[in-house]
Scaffold this motif. Structure first.
Motif, short mmCIF file in Angstrom:
data_model
loop_
_atom_site.label_atom_id
_atom_site.label_comp_id
_atom_site.label_asym_id
_atom_site.label_seq_id
_atom_site.Cartn_x
_atom_site.Cartn_y
_atom_site.Cartn_z
N VAL A 23 -115.80 -23.06 -64.01
CA VAL A 23 -116.83 -23.66 -64.33
C VAL A 23 -116.43 -24.52 -65.60
O VAL A 23 -116.66 -25.90 -65.65
CB VAL A 23 -118.00 -22.95 -64.92
CG1 VAL A 23 -119.12 -23.70 -65.21
CG2 VAL A 23 -118.33 -22.04 -63.64
N ILE A 57 -126.79 -31.73 -64.98
CA ILE A 57 -127.22 -30.78 -64.02
C ILE A 57 -126.58 -29.41 -64.23
O ILE A 57 -127.10 -28.59 -64.17
CB ILE A 57 -127.15 -31.17 -62.62
CG1 ILE A 57 -127.97 -32.54 -62.36
CG2 ILE A 57 -127.59 -29.98 -61.57
CD1 ILE A 57 -127.86 -33.07 -60.92
N LEU A 58 -125.15 -29.68 -64.56
CA LEU A 58 -124.46 -28.38 -64.54
C LEU A 58 -124.90 -27.51 -65.81
O LEU A 58 -124.99 -26.22 -65.72
CB LEU A 58 -123.04 -28.72 -64.81
CG LEU A 58 -121.98 -27.60 -64.94
CD1 LEU A 58 -121.97 -26.51 -63.79
CD2 LEU A 58 -120.66 -28.32 -65.22
N TYR A 81 -128.20 -26.01 -64.87
CA TYR A 81 -127.97 -24.87 -63.94
C TYR A 81 -127.47 -23.55 -64.63
O TYR A 81 -127.78 -22.43 -64.88
CB TYR A 81 -127.17 -25.09 -62.78
CG TYR A 81 -127.97 -25.91 -61.87
CD1 TYR A 81 -127.00 -26.35 -60.77
CD2 TYR A 81 -129.15 -26.43 -61.99
CE1 TYR A 81 -127.54 -27.45 -59.88
CE2 TYR A 81 -129.63 -27.01 -60.68
CZ TYR A 81 -129.02 -27.55 -59.90
OH TYR A 81 -129.40 -28.51 -58.93
N ALA A 82 -126.58 -24.04 -65.59
CA ALA A 82 -125.62 -22.81 -66.45
C ALA A 82 -126.41 -22.04 -67.19
O ALA A 82 -126.70 -20.85 -67.54
CB ALA A 82 -124.59 -23.36 -66.86
N LEU A 127 -120.82 -34.54 -56.53
CA LEU A 127 -119.76 -34.49 -57.35
C LEU A 127 -119.71 -33.38 -57.99
O LEU A 127 -118.77 -32.98 -58.17
CB LEU A 127 -119.99 -35.87 -58.38
CG LEU A 127 -119.07 -36.04 -59.43
CD1 LEU A 127 -117.65 -36.29 -58.74
CD2 LEU A 127 -119.49 -36.94 -60.31
N ALA A 149 -114.35 -27.47 -64.40
CA ALA A 149 -115.27 -28.59 -63.82
C ALA A 149 -115.89 -29.47 -64.93
O ALA A 149 -116.08 -30.55 -64.52
CB ALA A 149 -116.28 -27.83 -62.63
N LEU A 184 -115.68 -33.46 -65.30
CA LEU A 184 -116.87 -34.28 -65.32
C LEU A 184 -116.89 -35.18 -66.57
O LEU A 184 -117.31 -36.32 -66.57
CB LEU A 184 -118.16 -33.70 -65.00
CG LEU A 184 -118.43 -32.97 -63.73
CD1 LEU A 184 -119.47 -32.01 -63.53
CD2 LEU A 184 -118.24 -33.92 -62.48
N ASP A 230 -130.05 -22.11 -66.99
CA ASP A 230 -130.85 -21.23 -66.24
C ASP A 230 -130.18 -19.91 -65.86
O ASP A 230 -130.89 -19.03 -65.94
CB ASP A 230 -131.19 -22.07 -65.06
CG ASP A 230 -132.01 -23.10 -65.33
OD1 ASP A 230 -132.39 -24.04 -64.57
OD2 ASP A 230 -132.73 -23.19 -66.58
N ALA A 236 -121.39 -38.98 -63.07
CA ALA A 236 -120.73 -37.76 -63.72
C ALA A 236 -121.73 -37.49 -64.63
O ALA A 236 -121.75 -36.13 -65.00
CB ALA A 236 -119.35 -38.03 -64.13
N LEU A 247 -124.86 -37.49 -65.05
CA LEU A 247 -126.03 -36.83 -64.40
C LEU A 247 -125.59 -35.36 -63.96
O LEU A 247 -126.31 -34.45 -64.02
CB LEU A 247 -126.52 -37.52 -63.34
CG LEU A 247 -127.85 -36.67 -62.57
CD1 LEU A 247 -128.96 -36.51 -63.43
CD2 LEU A 247 -128.43 -37.75 -61.58
N ALA A 248 -124.26 -35.42 -63.31
CA ALA A 248 -123.68 -34.14 -62.97
C ALA A 248 -123.61 -33.07 -63.74
O ALA A 248 -124.03 -31.87 -63.80
CB ALA A 248 -122.57 -34.29 -61.83
N LEU A 255 -120.91 -22.77 -71.46
CA LEU A 255 -120.85 -22.92 -69.85
C LEU A 255 -119.68 -21.64 -69.49
O LEU A 255 -119.87 -21.01 -68.66
CB LEU A 255 -120.33 -24.29 -69.54
CG LEU A 255 -121.33 -25.26 -69.07
CD1 LEU A 255 -120.54 -26.58 -68.59
CD2 LEU A 255 -122.41 -24.97 -68.28
N ARG A 258 -126.45 -23.12 -56.22
CA ARG A 258 -127.65 -23.77 -56.77
C ARG A 258 -127.59 -25.26 -56.35
O ARG A 258 -128.42 -25.72 -55.85
CB ARG A 258 -127.54 -23.78 -58.24
CG ARG A 258 -128.68 -24.18 -58.88
CD ARG A 258 -129.85 -23.08 -59.31
NE ARG A 258 -131.01 -23.95 -59.71
CZ ARG A 258 -131.29 -24.03 -61.02
NH1 ARG A 258 -130.49 -23.24 -62.02
NH2 ARG A 258 -132.39 -24.72 -61.50
#
Lengths: 869, 374
Positions: free
Chosen positions: B334, B361-362, B365-366, A723, B337, B341, B368, B355, B357-358, B328, A177
């Motif tokens: 995961v 996003i994680l 995505y997770a 990142l 990670a 972050l 979803d 970080a 924002l990352a 998560l 993704r």
């Protein structure tokens, strides 16, 4: 689980028959058989039993039928599990059977479908995997396939050991993704913006470029406006000047002053003219007076010159008479010296001639003697030379004879040396009686060589006759040498070599004599006889007839050189006095002429000026005239000064007029320029157009701010995704490394033995994914076929060893699994298999009987077998 | 005799609002022009015959012809009023520039204050303007007023543009308007422009502010002043009147609980017309991820209810609990990670925001992925 025996019947090529491999040991064993034997059939049959229900009838099962749609394949294996032996039997298609028989207790453990389930539980294979046979076994033609399909056994074992490897699949999903999101924003390699990010960046750049242009135009416009403002202010200033008409008034005033100045200038001109005339008259009177005074002075000077020149002429005459007397005296002295010298020279010549004739006479006598000797030598020289030329006893000849003599000696000596030696030791009686070739011996002991016939008489005792035949070649050689020497001696008429040597000595002496003659000739007549004769002729010619060498002239005793010096000095003195006399003659003539001219000039000048009184009167009159002219000039000068003091400066007046005229002209031109400039600036302003530049700039600045924020947001998103991606990837790698550590620990020594120092990365599917050696990390599929094979086997061995340690032993079964290995690697693989087989059961099927003979392990045999079913 | 007039300034006509989508930008631009009829109405309602604009009538020296003509036409429509326009620093007067064009186009009821001299408005009423004729004036442009002569007893109204406080720059200090100008120049009122918020400097000096806000600044904007002075020397009576169409509030909210989130919208919209509100919202506080997604939904709903919403959430921290991490991953890569972050985010390094924002996003995505798995 351990395999103990394998039996198949009515499977593929074993139609109607069976084959069994019994007593399979626990460690390493191999079955080597030729191609088409059925090794793979055996391998696949075991898998069929373990992986498929006995009721299965699909294509996979039917492929084991010996003939299409015919036959009932039967597979039976004996295994040991948890220290109990079982016999597992399945027959497919036809009369289906499935049984699990406990060999230790003799009990039927399961039958039919229960047997299928029992086997499934044993192997933990199922719909999703084939259990250990899927993970650890290598089928023929799949030697490079890495382990996979482990089912739950291995994960369970690993999780029991190190914990759960959770998230692998999810991590991959999230990574994908991330990648997809990044792909929409940036390019893969260079991370340059793409898609919307690129569009925003492009739009931003376009706006910034346009803004730069518009800002530049605004700057230009500002400059035009500022310039216009300055121009307007300048124009305003000039208009004010025009309105006040200041310059014009100033110009008029300046012109009025100029007119006045010009009038004064005219008056001044007249007065200056008068002054100049008066000055001219003064100058004229002065010149007249000066000239008359000069003429009077000249007269006095001429009289003095006349007196001086007359005195000088008289002096020169006196000196001339003295010089004449000296010259006569010097002339006489020189004549006497010259005569003495001449007489002495003549005497000297006579004496030298006599001596020369005497020397010539002596020389001619010597030459005569030499010529006589030369003749004598020549008389002896020629015959001697002929003799020498004809004498054969040259050194070369002697050497030749010597060489021949040496050859005779050598050949004889050689011949002698081959001849037998006879030594006679005789008593006194023997001495008397014994003769050799009729010759008695003089000594009791004699030794000699013998050849040819040798007759030894021993008196009453008889004869001994010895016939020695010399070696022909040697004898021939000796004889040849003797003949050659003889012939050579005869050629020169010599009786012997000594004779020849003596003759040679005589020849040498003659040669010495000849050389002596040659040297003497060289000394006496180096250039030849004729030259001597010519010299003699010349010498004789120098001797006068009736010459008496004793009758030589007497010398005077004077020094000729001294006489020559005296003569020269007298001559020089005479020449000097002669030159002095001549010079004084010329000077006297000149002085006389000068005196005469001076007298004449004085006379002429005195007659033109008159007497003294007349001259004095004339001079007084001239000075009075000069004084009058001076007074008149002073009056004129006074008038000019008075007028100048009152008149304005014409040059300054003219300058003032020119200045104001120039200023007016410049102001007009400046106004015109400014107007033109203003019109140009207005025109440029209009050319800018009414395009709302200010609004454009403001709008662009605002849009740029928005786009920058969007671009920054995209950039931050890219950074965040990168990142996230790197963090996820690192976490996954770390987790996997930790998870697979037990396997890595088992694999490391095996890998090191075969391939060298390296690390294999295992994937989530438990297959080997990458091989890292040093700094280089490679995907397994990019490696050579041999290396892939080796890693596939080594990984399986590592898995099996780990499973064994965890209490779940399972065999490693390899069917032609090392087909691409080179010899060295194959050897190492054998070592590793031996090593691993200490802990696990390894069964190797191969068609390379010879090659695998060095593998070690137990050689399995396949025997015919008939089933009880 | 009394004199009443309208004091306005900083119309900034022609401002493009390029940072907004075109429809909204068009409306904002139109709103600025519409202050002219609005002011005309106020003038008539208040009985004032003159409207003074103390500088920055236009946003730049170089407006398009339409932006010059349209306002002048609107002013011409209000021909019963006299409009007094003075150049400011944005629309300064230079030969051949904007005001030369305006001079050519201005109707009779539009008077241009382009010189520093007294202008007689009515009998005994004088305007003393200090127009900007240079980008960088060397001194206080209102100095001349001290010595300006007007008839005795005349009402003197000064008009200036600039700051009475400097903000540190040398240029601003040079042009700073003397606070004592009303006293020194004997002004009855000093109409100031440049400051966009309504502000009283002293008894006789006021900034009217801009009648139509044009950016997110928290000061009193959207007003005009009705100024009435009875006679020379009398203190003026100043009455602010709101005329703006749009409201540009800048609000701060601290979010820490669900209740804060749930009441956010109502609190913001209370007493506001959403369709004419452009809102800048600064959020601070700390919320869990779940609360953050709820907040995002609320903000989406709020955005739909206002003309424009600019959310600045850099001060809003995301609280990540172990439960959040468990959603998560419990202990896998995961999770690892996410923890990493989080550590970077809380570490305060240059990568903290990335970080954050990352991590967001994680989680997105997770969640979803979890939804699609379900």
């Amino acid at each position: 689980m351990k395999l103990l025996a394998i039996r198949i019947h009515d499977v593929k090529r074993f139609a109607g028959t069976g084959i069994a491999i019994e007593n399979i040991p626990g460690g390493l064993s191999r079955l080597a058989a030729e191609n088409e034997f059925g090794k793979s059939t055996i391998f696949e049959s075991v898998r069929l039993l373990l992986q498929h229900k006995h009721t299965a009838g699909g294509a996979v099962v039917r492929a084991f039928q010996p003939q299409a749609n015919s036959g009932s394949p039967l597979v039976e294996i004996d295994i040991e599990s948890n220290q109990t032996r079982y016999r597992l039997t399945k027959r497919f298609l036809g009369k289906k059977i499935a049984r699990v028989f406990n060999l230790d207790t003799g009990i039927l453990e399961a039958d039919g479908g229960d047997a299928d389930d029992w086997i499934t539980r044993l192997t933990q294979s199922g719909s999703n995997s084939h259990g250990p046979s899927g993970l650890l076994w290598v089928a023929q033609g799949q030697s490079m396939n890495q382990p996979s399909d482990s089912g739950d056994i291995l994960p369970n074992l690993l999780e029991a050991e190190v914990g759960t490897l959770v998230g692998g699949k999810r991590a991959r999903t999230l990574l994908k993704r991330c990648d997809d999101a990044l792909t929409e924003l940036v390019t893969a390699k260079t991370q340059n913006p793409t898609g919307n990010f690129k569009r925003v960046s492009a739009d931003l750049k376009a706006l910034e470029d346009q803004l730069a242009i518009d800002l530049g135009r605004r700057v230009e416009l500002d400059a035009i406006l500022q310039d216009l403002e300055r121009t307007e202010r300048s124009l305003q200033v000039h208009r004010e000047q025009e309105e006040t008409d200041e310059l014009a008034g100033k110009l008029a005033a300046a012109r009025e002053r100029l007119s006045q100045a010009e009038q004064f200038a005219a008056q001044m001109s007249v007065l200056v003219g008068r002054q100049e005339l008066a000055n001219a008259q003064v100058e004229s009177a002065r010149r007249a007076a000066q000239e008359y005074e000069t003429r009077c002075a000249t007269l006095v000077s001429l009289a003095e010159q006349r007196d001086k020149s007359a005195e000088k002429a008289a002096d020169i005459s006196r000196r001339l008479a003295q010089a004449k007397d000296r010259f006569s005296q010097d002339q006489s002295d020189w004549s006497r010296a010259e005569e003495r010298l001449r007489n002495e020279r003549q005497l000297d010549r006579q004496i030298r001639a006599h001596e020369a004739a005497k020397a010539a006479l002596t020389k001619s006598e010597s030459l005569e003697r030499s010529l006589a000797r030369v003749s004598a030598i020549r008389q002896e020289f020629a015959p001697l030379k002929v003799q020498l030329d004809n004498d054969p006893f040259t050194d070369r000849k002697i050497a030749e004879l010597q060489t021949l003599d040496n050859e005779v000696i050598r050949t004889r000596s050689k011949l002698e040396s081959t001849r037998p030696t006879m030594t006679l030791s005789l008593s006194a009686e023997g001495l008397a009686e014994v003769t050799v070739n009729g010759q008695a011996r003089s000594e009791p002991e004699t030794t000699s060589t013998i050849s040819g016939d040798t007759d030894i008489s021993m008196g009453a005792l008889g004869h001994i006759r010895i016939n020695i035949i010399d070696q022909q070649s040697l004898a021939t050689d000796a004889e040849t040498a003797v003949l050659a020497l003889r012939s050579a001696l005869d050629s020169v008429d010599a009786s012997s070599l000594d004779h020849a040597r003596k003759r040679a000595e005589m020849r040498s002496q003659s040669q010495i004599d000849l050389q002596g003659f040659e040297r003497e000739l060289e000394q006496l007549a180096p250039d030849g006889r004729q030259v001597l004769e010519d010299e003699l002729t010349r010498a004789r010619a120098l001797v006068p007839d009736n010459f008496d060498p004793e009758d030589a002239p007497q010398a005077s005793g004077c020094d000729l050189g001294e006489l020559e010096i005296q003569e020269k000095e007298a001559l020089a003195k005479r020449d000097t006095s002669r030159d002095a006399h001549t010079e004084l003659q010329n000077a006297a003539a000149h002085a006389g002429a000068v005196a005469e001219m001076a007298a004449s000039a004085c006379q002429t000048h005195a007659s033109s000026l008159g007497d003294d009184q007349a001259r004095r009167d004339q001079l007084l009159a001239l000075k009075a005239a000069l004084a009058d002219a001076g007074a008149e000039a002073s009056r004129a000068l006074g008038a000019v000064d008075e007028a100048r003091a009152q008149a304005p400066d014409l040059a300054i007046a003219r300058s003032a007029v020119a200045r104001f005229e120039s200023a007016i002209k410049t102001a007009q031109e400046t106004r015109a320029d400014l107007s033109t400039r203003r019109a140009g600036l207005v025109s440029r302003l209009e050319a800018f157009g009414d395009d709302g530049l200010g609004e454009k700039i403001s709008a662009a600045e605002e849009e740029i701010a928005v786009l920058r924020r969007r671009s920054d947001a995209y950039a931050q998103q890219v950074r965040a995704l990168n990142l996230l991606r790197s963090t996820l990837s690192d976490a996954q790698s770390t987790m996997q490394a930790r998870y697979f550590k037990p396997i890595a620990d088992e694999l490391e020594p095996l890998l090191s033995q075969v391939i060298g120092k390296g690390d294999v990365t295992l994937g989530d599917d438990y297959g080997a994914a990458r091989l890292k050696r040093g700094d280089m990390s490679e995907d397994i599929v990019t490696l050579s076929g041999g290396t892939q094979e080796q890693i596939a086997v080594l990984t399986r061995l590592a898995y099996a060893k780990f499973m064994k340690k965890q209490g779940y032993p399972a065999p490693v079964f390899l069917d032609d699994a090392l087909v691409y290995c080179d010899d060295a690697r194959l050897d190492e693989m054998f070592t590793v298999l031996q090593y691993a087989a200490q802990d696990i059961q390894c069964i190797v099927l191969t068609c390379h009987e010879r090659l695998f003979a060095t593998m070690g392990g137990t050689q399995l045999k396949a025997e015919p077998w008939s089933s009880e079913y | 005799m009394a004199f009443k007039f309208i004091h306005s300034a900083d119309w900034q006509l022609g401002k493009p609002f390029g940072g907004f989508e075109s429809d909204l930008a068009g409306e904002l631009k139109a709103a600025r022009r519409n202050i002219i009829p609005a002011l005309a109405k106020v003038a008539r309602d208040q009985g004032a015959g003159h409207i003074v604009v103390a500088g920055d009538v236009w946003d730049s020296e170089l407006p398009s012809p339409g932006e010059i003509q349209k306002p002048l036409d609107l002013m011409a429509d209000a021909s019963d009023l006299t409009w007094w326009l003075m150049p400011g620093n944005h629309d300064l007067h230079r030969k051949g520039g904007l005001w030369s064009r305006v001079q050519k186009l201005a109707p009779a009821n539009v008077r241009l204050l382009l010189e520093s001299r007294p202008f007689e408005v009515e009998s005994d009423v004088f305007f003393l303007p200090a127009p900007w004729t240079s980008k960088f004036p060397a001194n206080d442009l209102t100095v001349w007023m001290d010595s300006a002569e007007t008839p005795a007893g005349a009402i003197r109204i000064g008009i200036g543009h600039g700051g009475y406080k400097s903000f540190g720059s040398d240029a601003a200090e040079k042009t700073r308007i003397d606070e004592e100008r009303p006293a020194k120049a004997r002004l009855d009122y000093f109409a100031l422009g440049d400051w966009h918020g309504k502000l009283q400097v002293n008894d006789r000096a006021w900034y009217s502010g801009t009648p139509e806000p044009d950016r997110f600044v928290n000061n009193d904007r959207g007003y005009v002043l009705v100024v009435e002075t009875e006679s020379a020397g009398a203190l003026p009576i100043v009455t602010p009147v709101k005329v703006s169409t749009f409201d540009w509030p800048v609000l701060e909210r601290d979010i820490r609980t669900l209740e804060d989130i749930e009441t956010l919208r109502n609190a913001i919209l209370d007493g506001r017309q959403g369709s004419s509100t452009l809102l800048q919202l600064h959020l601070s506080g700390a919320v869990s991820l779940d609360a953050r997604s709820r907040l995002d939904r609320e903000l989406s709903a709020l955005e739909a209810q206002v003309q424009f919403l600019d959310v600045r959430a850099s001060g809003l921290q995301s609280l990540i609990s172990p439960d959040d991490l468990d959603t998560l991953d419990t202990q896998g890569s995961v999770r690892q990670a996410a923890e990493q972050l989080q550590a970077i985010m809380e570490g305060g390094s240059a990568q903290s925001e990335d970080a954050k924002l990352a991590l967001s996003i994680l989680f997105t995505y997770a969640l979803d992925a979890a939804e699609s798995d379900a």
